[in-house]
Scaffold this motif. Structure first.
Motif, short mmCIF file in Angstrom:
data_model
loop_
_atom_site.label_atom_id
_atom_site.label_comp_id
_atom_site.label_asym_id
_atom_site.label_seq_id
_atom_site.Cartn_x
_atom_site.Cartn_y
_atom_site.Cartn_z
N LYS A 40 41.12 40.46 41.69
CA LYS A 40 41.73 39.20 42.11
C LYS A 40 40.81 38.34 42.96
O LYS A 40 40.85 37.11 42.89
N HIS A 41 39.97 38.99 43.77
CA HIS A 41 39.23 38.24 44.77
C HIS A 41 37.71 38.28 44.58
O HIS A 41 36.95 37.99 45.51
N GLN A 91 48.52 47.04 31.64
CA GLN A 91 47.70 45.96 31.14
C GLN A 91 46.25 46.25 31.53
O GLN A 91 45.98 46.99 32.47
N SER A 92 45.33 45.68 30.75
CA SER A 92 43.91 45.95 30.98
C SER A 92 43.42 45.24 32.24
O SER A 92 44.06 44.29 32.71
N PRO A 93 42.29 45.68 32.79
CA PRO A 93 41.73 44.98 33.95
C PRO A 93 41.47 43.50 33.67
O PRO A 93 41.70 42.64 34.53
N ARG A 94 41.01 43.20 32.47
CA ARG A 94 40.73 41.81 32.11
C ARG A 94 42.02 40.98 32.10
O ARG A 94 42.05 39.85 32.62
N GLU A 95 43.08 41.54 31.53
CA GLU A 95 44.36 40.83 31.49
C GLU A 95 44.90 40.62 32.90
O GLU A 95 45.44 39.56 33.23
N TYR A 96 44.77 41.67 33.74
CA TYR A 96 45.23 41.57 35.12
C TYR A 96 44.49 40.46 35.86
O TYR A 96 45.10 39.65 36.57
N ARG A 97 43.18 40.40 35.67
CA ARG A 97 42.36 39.38 36.34
C ARG A 97 42.74 37.98 35.88
O ARG A 97 42.86 37.07 36.68
N PHE A 110 43.27 52.24 34.30
CA PHE A 110 43.91 51.04 34.85
C PHE A 110 45.07 50.59 33.96
O PHE A 110 46.16 50.28 34.44
N LYS A 111 44.84 50.56 32.65
CA LYS A 111 45.88 50.12 31.73
C LYS A 111 47.07 51.07 31.72
O LYS A 111 48.23 50.64 31.64
N LYS A 112 46.81 52.35 31.84
CA LYS A 112 47.89 53.33 31.91
C LYS A 112 48.70 53.15 33.18
O LYS A 112 49.93 53.30 33.19
N TYR A 113 48.03 52.78 34.26
CA TYR A 113 48.68 52.65 35.57
C TYR A 113 49.48 51.35 35.67
O TYR A 113 50.58 51.32 36.22
N GLN A 123 43.81 36.17 39.24
CA GLN A 123 42.60 35.89 40.01
C GLN A 123 42.76 34.67 40.89
O GLN A 123 43.37 33.68 40.53
N ASP A 124 42.19 34.77 42.09
CA ASP A 124 42.21 33.70 43.07
C ASP A 124 41.49 32.48 42.50
O ASP A 124 40.29 32.52 42.22
N THR A 125 42.21 31.37 42.35
CA THR A 125 41.65 30.17 41.72
C THR A 125 40.70 29.42 42.66
O THR A 125 40.03 28.48 42.22
N THR A 126 40.64 29.84 43.92
CA THR A 126 39.74 29.16 44.86
C THR A 126 38.33 29.76 44.86
O THR A 126 37.46 29.28 45.57
N LEU A 127 38.12 30.82 44.05
CA LEU A 127 36.79 31.44 44.00
C LEU A 127 35.79 30.44 43.43
O LEU A 127 36.12 29.66 42.52
N PRO A 128 34.54 30.48 43.94
CA PRO A 128 33.53 29.54 43.42
C PRO A 128 33.16 29.86 41.99
O PRO A 128 33.28 30.99 41.54
#
Length: 280
Positions: free
Chosen positions: A234-235, A265-271, A259-262, A275-280
């Motif tokens: 996310k950050h 959803q996949s890490p990419r889908e989660y992101r 990650f997907k089992k937990y 994901q924080d939209t304020t990231l550069p």
């Protein structure tokens, strides 16, 4: 009036899950139920009863009560003068340790008296301010700093003087948890390696840990790693491969599957979703 917000900081040692304020109607009751998190209540006005460990506590404005994970609790507003309260739901690997240092963590209640005013001010100000700053991406820092202040003053003014000596099994539990909390990113860390470093049998270690934490050390290690992975997804904009390494996975594919089992959803889908939209 009811104000409520679900909130997750993804912090490992101390996290905020939700917070709010409520004016309860007469005889409003909650429970009997078992909560997943620590939930602090600060009563601003009115009266009510809190049922905990076979005792009924008559509480009023200025008092605090605490719901603890995996313990049966019940509380009810007075029929003539129903209470209103602020609440904070807290989680994290250190939450149990922090609360156990105070009388509130031991007895579940804290009556108004000398020094409770600073605790009241911290909770009330934190939640009221959070309501106005909820769109600020950094407002979680205010909430976390407020909770650390609350726990600091709680222990300073209301220490748990009756806390017994740590039993050897409890010491083993704390040692195991500390290793996981601080070394989860070690690619070679496993429950077997932890047991070996503490000179105990793995089965015994697992049994002791479950007695204190309700889940196995293997499940706890996974939880810590997944929580940290969510924070990084996310950050940060680091590649999935780097995030996998950062939370103790040598094989990025193994990390993605775990990650997907937990999280379903996949890490990419989660992101992509969070994901924080304020990231550069």
């Amino acid at each position: 009036m009811l104000r409520f917000a679900e909130y997750q900081t993804d912090a490992i040692d101390l996290g905020i899950e939700f917070y709010g304020y409520e004016d309860c109607r007469a005889n409003y009751a909650f429970g009997p139920t078992i909560r997943k998190y620590y939930v602090i209540h600060y009563i601003t006005k009115g009266k009510g009863t809190f049922h905990y460990q076979g005792q009924v506590h008559e509480l009023q404005a200025g008092d605090f009560f605490l719901l603890k994970p995996n313990e049966l609790t019940y509380y009810q507003a007075d029929s003539q003068d129903p209470w209103s309260y602020y609440w904070f739901g807290m989680s994290g690997t250190k939450a149990q340790d922090y609360f156990s240092l105070s009388t509130l963590g031991e007895t579940g209640v804290l009556h108004q008296g000398p020094h409770t005013d600073i605790l009241q001010e911290i909770i009330q100000t934190a939640i009221d301010t959070a309501q106005t700053l909820h769109k600020d991406p950094l407002h979680h820092l205010l909430l976390l700093s407020s909770m650390y202040r609350f726990l600091f003053y709680l222990h300073s003014y209301f220490p748990n003087k009756e806390k017994p000596e740590i039993h050897p099994s409890q010491k083993l539990y704390y040692s195991t948890k500390k290793i996981i909390d601080t070394q989860y990113d070690d690619l070679k860390l496993s429950i077997s390696s932890i047991a070996q470093s503490l000179n105990v049998n793995r089965s015994y270690l697992t049994s002791v840990f479950k007695d204190y934490h309700q889940i196995s050390p293997k499940e706890y290690l996974l939880k810590v790693r997944m929580t940290r992975a969510c924070e990084l997804l996310k950050h940060s904009q680091e590649p999935i491969k780097i995030i996998a390494y950062s939370v103790g996975y040598q094989d990025p594919l193994h990390f993605s599957k775990a990650f997907k089992k937990y999280y379903q959803q996949s890490p990419r889908e989660y992101r992509e979703e969070r994901q924080d939209t304020t990231l550069p």
